[in-house]
Design a protein around this motif. Structure first.
Motif, PDB file in Angstrom:
ATOM      1  N   UNK A  37      35.812  34.208  -0.170  1.00  0.00           N
ATOM      2  CA  UNK A  37      36.327  34.594  -1.849  1.00  0.00           C
ATOM      3  C   UNK A  37      35.159  34.611  -2.461  1.00  0.00           C
ATOM      4  N   UNK A  38      34.559  35.237  -3.234  1.00  0.00           N
ATOM      5  CA  UNK A  38      33.095  34.546  -4.553  1.00  0.00           C
ATOM      6  C   UNK A  38      33.795  36.028  -5.691  1.00  0.00           C
ATOM      7  N   UNK A  42      36.732  40.106   6.610  1.00  0.00           N
ATOM      8  CA  UNK A  42      37.335  40.071   5.938  1.00  0.00           C
ATOM      9  C   UNK A  42      37.317  39.118   4.445  1.00  0.00           C
ATOM     10  N   UNK A  43      36.429  38.933   4.290  1.00  0.00           N
ATOM     11  CA  UNK A  43      35.816  38.430   2.315  1.00  0.00           C
ATOM     12  C   UNK A  43      35.916  39.333   1.607  1.00  0.00           C
ATOM     13  N   UNK A  44      36.099  38.893   0.150  1.00  0.00           N
ATOM     14  CA  UNK A  44      36.415  39.592  -1.342  1.00  0.00           C
ATOM     15  C   UNK A  44      35.956  39.099  -1.957  1.00  0.00           C
ATOM     16  N   UNK A  76      43.968  30.090  -5.499  1.00  0.00           N
ATOM     17  CA  UNK A  76      44.695  29.001  -4.524  1.00  0.00           C
ATOM     18  C   UNK A  76      44.335  28.561  -3.537  1.00  0.00           C
ATOM     19  N   UNK A  77      43.207  29.114  -3.003  1.00  0.00           N
ATOM     20  CA  UNK A  77      42.247  29.077  -2.127  1.00  0.00           C
ATOM     21  C   UNK A  77      41.310  28.770  -2.681  1.00  0.00           C
ATOM     22  N   UNK A 129      39.608  25.737  -7.798  1.00  0.00           N
ATOM     23  CA  UNK A 129      40.601  25.389  -6.866  1.00  0.00           C
ATOM     24  C   UNK A 129      39.625  23.919  -5.996  1.00  0.00           C
ATOM     25  N   UNK A 130      39.960  22.818  -6.042  1.00  0.00           N
ATOM     26  CA  UNK A 130      39.249  22.057  -5.106  1.00  0.00           C
ATOM     27  C   UNK A 130      38.892  23.069  -3.384  1.00  0.00           C
TER      28      UNK A 130
END
Length: 266
Positions: free
Chosen positions: A75-76, A99-101, A151-152, A183-184
């Motif tokens: 995701x970007x 499935x990339x967002x 969260x990801x 997030x890390x």
């Protein structure tokens, strides 16, 4: 309401050039106006390899997205995304992973309008009209939160945007606010035009853009590196665009003029 086939909103003053449209012209795109082409002509007169510099920056963006995908990021968030042209982030990412967002963010009405047209029917990509220099607004926008999961890990793209941000807007603080929200395992890809290699030519570029919507502020290598404060730099660090992971498809003949780097959130 919009003019000219839906990509020029009525609110746009067609006599005022904008960086997104000048960049589109340099990349060979078709979503630019007479005022933008006039500025681009001045840029190319001073910097004959200006199109190659723009293409080199664009190529870095592609390689950065592919690198992030290899690290498991799907995701970007693309800040200051500009006018979509062939090979934009969602095309690169979703070709590799359907499935990339992707969320694009820009404050240019033309860039947003054209992005909306391009992304119709793509439920995994959207565009948000906002100023990247207001991180709190961007990060809390329903369009951003509706597509990205904070969260990801997220791939943050700040490609060719901070040379439009003066020191009075505190670019390091802006980057820090985005970093703190990630997030890390997240990564940030950043590129920045410089006058280190051609100071006289780049001074003319600054003059050409002075009266546009987006005046320019070139920075040296020593000024670009601090933008990565708080990130762990991926090798080879902050380098000229042609030198960053050429194995992912760089053109070795690309001219210098853009510093790039990729940092990982600890």
């Amino acid at each position: 309401m919009a003019r000219s086939g839906g990509w020029i909103p009525d609110s746009v003053d067609v006599n005022v050039p904008a960086a997104a449209r000048v960049y589109d012209y340099l990349l060979g795109g078709g979503h630019n106006l007479d005022a933008d082409r006039a500025v681009a002509a001045k840029v190319l007169q001073a910097l004959p390899d200006g199109r190659q510099v723009a293409a080199s920056n664009r190529a870095f963006m592609r390689r950065a997205v592919l690198y992030m995908l290899e690290q498991g990021i799907t995701q970007f968030l693309d800040l200051g995304s500009g006018i979509p042209t062939v090979g934009n982030v969602h095309e690169v990412a979703q070709q590799a992973n359907p499935e990339a967002r992707v969320v694009y963010v820009d404050y240019d009405e033309v860039a947003v309008a054209h992005s909306q047209l391009l992304l119709q029917g793509n439920s995994l990509a959207t565009v948000v009209e906002a100023d990247l220099c207001r991180p709190e607004k961007v990060l809390n926008d329903p369009g951003v939160l509706g597509v990205l999961d904070f969260d990801r890990p997220i791939g943050l793209l700040m490609v060719a945007v901070f040379h439009f941000v003066g020191e009075d807007r505190k670019p390091r603080e802006i980057v820090a606010k985005y970093r703190q929200a990630l997030p890390p395992g997240s990564m940030m890809a950043l590129s920045h035009l410089t006058a280190d290699h051609k100071p006289a030519e780049m001074a003319v570029v600054v003059e050409a853009m002075k009266n546009s919507r987006d005046p320019m502020y070139f920075r040296s290598h020593a000024e670009v590196v601090p933008l990565f404060e708080g990130f762990d730099l991926v090798e080879p660090g902050v380098v000229g665009a042609p030198s960053w992971h050429p194995e992912l498809g760089a053109q070795q003949s690309s001219p210098e003029g853009v510093y790039v780097g990729l940092g990982r959130v600890r």
